[in-house]
Structure formats: C-alpha cells, structure tokens
Design a protein around this motif. Structure first.
Motif, mmCIF file in Angstrom:
data_model
loop_
_atom_site.group_PDB
_atom_site.id
_atom_site.type_symbol
_atom_site.label_atom_id
_atom_site.label_comp_id
_atom_site.label_asym_id
_atom_site.label_seq_id
_atom_site.Cartn_x
_atom_site.Cartn_y
_atom_site.Cartn_z
ATOM 1 N N LEU A 66 0.853 -1.188 0.000
ATOM 2 C CA LEU A 66 0.000 0.000 0.000
ATOM 3 C C LEU A 66 0.891 1.241 0.000
ATOM 4 N N SER A 67 0.299 2.407 -0.036
ATOM 5 C CA SER A 67 1.079 3.649 -0.093
ATOM 6 C C SER A 67 1.935 3.879 1.154
ATOM 7 N N PHE A 68 1.518 3.349 2.308
ATOM 8 C CA PHE A 68 2.238 3.590 3.557
ATOM 9 C C PHE A 68 3.135 2.430 3.974
ATOM 10 N N GLY A 69 3.177 1.361 3.170
ATOM 11 C CA GLY A 69 4.047 0.244 3.498
ATOM 12 C C GLY A 69 3.549 -1.065 2.923
ATOM 13 N N ALA A 70 4.187 -2.132 3.336
ATOM 14 C CA ALA A 70 3.810 -3.470 2.887
ATOM 15 C C ALA A 70 3.351 -4.273 4.098
ATOM 16 N N TYR A 71 2.364 -5.110 3.884
ATOM 17 C CA TYR A 71 1.942 -6.020 4.941
ATOM 18 C C TYR A 71 2.589 -7.371 4.704
#
Length: 176
Positions: free
Chosen positions: A16-21
């Motif tokens: 996602l725009s704020f990081g990876a899960y």
C-alpha cells in the motif's frame, strides 16, 4: 509464524502507499513501513525483518538491525529517563525500555550499561534488564587449549576480568 524480538523471513502479502503487509501466519499481518520496503519489492517476495511492538502495541517490522535481539547482552547508552524507566538507544526508531524494577540503581541519561534483552512475560513486549546475573548460568565452560571464543567483558576485578561467553547457544556463562 514469526518471533518477536528476532529476525524473521516473511512474505509480502500486499503493498500500500504507507508500506507493505507481511504474512505473520494465522491470519496476522505485520506492517513494514514504506521506508523499509526494499526497492522493486512485490507481493510474494520474502524479506528478512526484525519484529517488535510500536508505541501503541501494534506489531511492526523493520529491515534495520538492532544492537541486540531477545536473548542477547549488550552495552547500550541511555537516551532518556522518565517515570516509566530508562530508554536505551539500540539502533531502532523506538527506544528500548529498562523499567525501574529491572535496574540495579537508577540509570542516568547519557551513561552506558550492560543489559540483557528479553520479552516481558506479562506484555510480550521487548524490554531490557540491567540485572544480568539472573540470566547467566554457573556451568563452567568446557574450553580447549587455544580455542577461540567470543566474550563480552563486563567488569575489571581484582584478580582479572569478568566476561560473558557466547560460545554456546545456551545461556551465557560468567567467567572469572
């Protein structure tokens, strides 16, 4: 599955725009903030990360390497002290807490201390203890003549140095 306070190889499940899960197993997803996501990373890539809790208790992953992981000893510098305890610089954005009950004497800002990094048995969060003696065993090491060993010198005593040995995977031994 993953281990809090240590390195884990986890698979990216979404970006996602704020990081990876990352896939923590059993339906748990762990956030790897954008600044730590490797360039050109994609879903299903495996990444080696260190897992810890953020200030709000959420699991967070980082590709940074702390100065010590759970189960290790380290000399660390106090960054600040407040009503909760002392906070040590251990190489991550979140400082490492040494609660007052785990301090031999009240720690002071800017000073260096030998600590043992462990999980708090109640909260499951990473913390440190200055009471390192309770994490040492008294089993004499079985060294061979001229054997190379890894030691952490703890104290300069009247008859020699006191050191923690890292030659075995069991709890380190104090040497005199």
């Amino acid at each position: 599955m993953f281990t809090i306070g240590n390195y884990n190889k986890l698979k990216i499940v979404k970006i996602l725009s704020f990081g990876a899960y990352l896939d923590g197993g059993d339906g748990k997803e762990i956030l790897l903030p954008t600044r730590y996501v490797p360039n050109n990373a994609k879903v299903d890539d495996e990444v080696e990360v260190f897992i810890y809790h953020d200030n709000e208790g959420r699991l967070i992953a980082t590709t940074l390497h702390p100065k010590a992981v759970v189960g290790e000893f380290a000399f660390l510098r106090v960054k600040s002290v407040n009503t909760t305890g002392a906070f040590l610089d251990w190489g991550l954005m979140k400082d490492l807490l040494v609660p007052y009950k785990e301090q031999k004497m009240t720690m002071r800002d800017g000073k260096w201390y030998l600590v043992y990094v462990r999980l708090d048995p109640i909260t499951g969060r990473i913390m440190a203890s200055e009471k390192v003696e309770k994490f040492l065993n008294n089993i004499p090491p079985q060294y061979k003549y001229n054997q190379e060993v890894d030691l952490l010198v703890v104290e300069d005593g009247e008859i020699g140095y006191k050191a923690v040995s890292y030659t075995h995977l069991t709890l380190p031994t104090i040497l005199r």
